[in-house]
Scaffold this motif. Structure first.
Motif, PDB file in Angstrom:
ATOM      1  N   LYS A 133       0.825  -1.219   0.000  1.00 58.62           N
ATOM      2  CA  LYS A 133       0.000   0.000   0.000  1.00 58.62           C
ATOM      3  C   LYS A 133       0.857   1.267   0.000  1.00 58.62           C
ATOM      4  O   LYS A 133       0.568   2.219  -0.725  1.00 58.62           O
ATOM      5  N   THR A 134       1.898   1.293   0.816  1.00 58.50           N
ATOM      6  CA  THR A 134       2.783   2.466   0.866  1.00 58.50           C
ATOM      7  C   THR A 134       3.426   2.703  -0.493  1.00 58.50           C
ATOM      8  O   THR A 134       3.459   3.838  -0.997  1.00 58.50           O
ATOM      9  N   THR A 135       3.927   1.651  -1.103  1.00 59.87           N
ATOM     10  CA  THR A 135       4.551   1.763  -2.420  1.00 59.87           C
ATOM     11  C   THR A 135       3.587   2.349  -3.436  1.00 59.87           C
ATOM     12  O   THR A 135       3.942   3.228  -4.228  1.00 59.87           O
ATOM     13  N   MET A 136       2.327   1.900  -3.413  1.00 60.08           N
ATOM     14  CA  MET A 136       1.350   2.385  -4.382  1.00 60.08           C
ATOM     15  C   MET A 136       1.093   3.878  -4.214  1.00 60.08           C
ATOM     16  O   MET A 136       0.976   4.628  -5.202  1.00 60.08           O
ATOM     17  N   MET A 137       1.002   4.355  -2.974  1.00 59.43           N
ATOM     18  CA  MET A 137       0.778   5.780  -2.754  1.00 59.43           C
ATOM     19  C   MET A 137       1.954   6.609  -3.262  1.00 59.43           C
ATOM     20  O   MET A 137       1.779   7.638  -3.917  1.00 59.43           O
ATOM     21  N   LEU A 138       3.170   6.181  -2.962  1.00 57.80           N
ATOM     22  CA  LEU A 138       4.347   6.919  -3.400  1.00 57.80           C
ATOM     23  C   LEU A 138       4.491   6.867  -4.930  1.00 57.80           C
ATOM     24  O   LEU A 138       4.927   7.843  -5.558  1.00 57.80           O
ATOM     25  N   GLN A 139       4.103   5.752  -5.529  1.00 57.72           N
ATOM     26  CA  GLN A 139       4.111   5.673  -6.986  1.00 57.72           C
ATOM     27  C   GLN A 139       3.113   6.661  -7.587  1.00 57.72           C
ATOM     28  O   GLN A 139       3.396   7.289  -8.616  1.00 57.72           O
ATOM     29  N   ARG A 140       1.971   6.816  -6.941  1.00 60.26           N
ATOM     30  CA  ARG A 140       0.977   7.784  -7.425  1.00 60.26           C
ATOM     31  C   ARG A 140       1.561   9.202  -7.427  1.00 60.26           C
ATOM     32  O   ARG A 140       1.392   9.950  -8.386  1.00 60.26           O
ATOM     33  N   ILE A 141       2.242   9.546  -6.356  1.00 63.90           N
ATOM     34  CA  ILE A 141       2.840  10.884  -6.281  1.00 63.90           C
ATOM     35  C   ILE A 141       3.891  11.056  -7.382  1.00 63.90           C
ATOM     36  O   ILE A 141       3.915  12.076  -8.088  1.00 63.90           O
ATOM     37  N   LYS A 142       4.720  10.062  -7.553  1.00 68.20           N
ATOM     38  CA  LYS A 142       5.808  10.160  -8.531  1.00 68.20           C
ATOM     39  C   LYS A 142       5.272  10.262  -9.956  1.00 68.20           C
ATOM     40  O   LYS A 142       5.835  10.978 -10.798  1.00 68.20           O
ATOM     41  N   LEU A 143       4.175   9.564 -10.242  1.00 64.45           N
ATOM     42  CA  LEU A 143       3.636   9.534 -11.591  1.00 64.45           C
ATOM     43  C   LEU A 143       2.704  10.708 -11.890  1.00 64.45           C
ATOM     44  O   LEU A 143       2.595  11.141 -13.037  1.00 64.45           O
ATOM     45  N   ALA A 144       2.024  11.222 -10.870  1.00 60.83           N
ATOM     46  CA  ALA A 144       0.965  12.213 -11.112  1.00 60.83           C
ATOM     47  C   ALA A 144       1.328  13.636 -10.707  1.00 60.83           C
ATOM     48  O   ALA A 144       0.577  14.563 -11.002  1.00 60.83           O
TER      49      ALA A 144
END
Length: 396
Positions: A44-55
């Motif tokens: 879950k943490t990885t997914m949130m940080l990926q969202r920030i990095k991509l968006a």
């Protein structure tokens, strides 16, 4: 606040976007309040940080925080909202909400008091999340992140295949399995997935360290998550751990509630309650007859298996039959209803009957029953109603 931002930037620099889970593209990220729940360690943490990095090309418009940070020992989420507003932050990504007492009220107030803020939150303690989410149901879109399917596990090794529906697995498996097996040594990968592939952190851990971490996660659920929602004594928590070893060490068979409760020194009702708590925290999976279970049912389950095979290996009880049943149920239950049948091993969607076994498993127990199948381990490709077990790992 400066400390929170430094930690956020440090984490963001280290995050990779090479492998994105399917759920990422299913989430309505533009919704003002999004919740992602799931067992400990599923990403879950990885997914949130990926969202920030991509968006967020300008990462200063977003802020990731974990509520187990010491900053929150003396600050509330309202304090966080006020600081974010001052600094022009438009999106808050809040991890481990269950760490904060009264988190649901604080999330609600954050949502109501700061209408220009968008909020994504996660919680690892399913017990706490499920007990509290009702207050947010009108405001929040809630998603569940599961552990890796066998297909996703392969993707993390840059071996990509599409998802396959249950209907196609049942009736087109000969062609589909052959196409996949021509491209990869599928049984070699499947054996490794069963041992240490359900949790994404397998990519950074040795097998020994991976299983140790899974074992520690199970202990944390019992020691911290269950007491957070239930007033239980220390002796009861010890019995919960004993219960897991009992369930893991037994060969696949219907649950003998009276015998198990006597071995633990609890009543049958106490046993059922412990089993339910362990299921809600995604350690166990309880199977009931189709006609017996309702959301409020306290009925004794007919059979107890584990949520995923990694837990069985971590506990040190890798019974082959239990591993097979656990894998099949964990893959199918992600999108389908799984129940305990009067014949066979698993009943899916109140229609499809499965017997699980090795490559020589026959149809003796389910012969002449419509829509019945054998899920056979050790097969690269199947024939007719005999389907290779690994192929069910492509359902999600």
């Amino acid at each position: 606040m400066k400390t929170l931002k430094r930690q956020y930037n440090r984490l963001l620099k280290r995050i990779s976007t090479t492998h994105i889970r399917d759920l990422y593209n299913q989430i309505s990220w533009d919704t003002r309040l999004v919740g992602i729940k799931g067992a400990r360690g599923v990403g879950k943490t990885t997914m949130m940080l990926q969202r920030i990095k991509l968006a967020f090309p300008d990462s200063s418009k977003a802020l990731y925080v974990s509520l187990d940070d010491i900053w929150f020992a003396s600050h509330t989420l309202i304090d966080l909202g006020e600081e974010a507003e001052k600094e022009g932050i438009t999106h808050l990504f809040i991890d481990e909400v269950h760490r904060l007492p009264g988190w649901e009220r604080q999330i609600k107030n954050l949502y109501d008091f700061f209408p220009d803020l968008s909020i994504v939150f996660t919680g690892s303690s399913l017990l706490v999340i499920d007990n509290s989410i009702a207050d947010l149901s009108r405001r929040c879109l809630m998603y569940n992140l599961s552990g890796l399917s066998f297909r996703e596990y392969l993707e993390f090794q840059d071996i990509s295949f599409g998802r396959i529906s249950l209907a196609d697995i049942l009736y087109k498996h000969e062609t589909l399995a052959s196409e996949i097996a021509d491209k990869v040594d599928i049984l070699w990968h499947f054996e490794r997935y069963l041992r240490h592939g359900f949790y994404p952190f397998y990519t950074t851990e040795t097998e020994v360290d991976y299983l140790t971490r899974v074992n520690n996660m199970v202990a944390s659920v019992i020691d911290y998550d269950i007491p957070a929602v239930e007033n239980v004594e220390y002796a009861t928590l010890i019995k919960a751990k004993h219960l897991l070893t009992l369930m893991a060490s037994q060969s696949p068979s219907p649950l003998n509630g009276k015998q198990t409760s006597e071995l633990l020194g609890v009543t049958v009702n106490q046993l059922v309650k412990l089993l339910s708590l362990l299921e809600r925290s995604q350690i166990l999976r309880l199977l009931y007859y189709k006609t017996e279970r309702s959301p409020k049912s306290l009925a004794k389950p007919q059979k107890v298996i584990f949520n995923n095979s990694s837990i069985l290996y971590a506990l040190g009880y890798a019974n082959t039959g239990k591993i097979r049943e656990t894998f099949l149920a964990s893959m199918i239950a992600n999108q389908h209803e799984v129940a305990y049948p009067k014949d066979g091993d698993l009943l899916v969607d109140n229609r499809y009957l499965f017997e699980v076994g090795g490559r020589r498993k026959n149809f003796e127990q389910i012969k002449d029953i419509p829509d019945s199948f054998v899920a056979a381990d050790g097969l690269t490709c199947g024939l007719g109603n005999r389907i290779p077990l690994w192929l069910f790992g492509f359902l999600y």
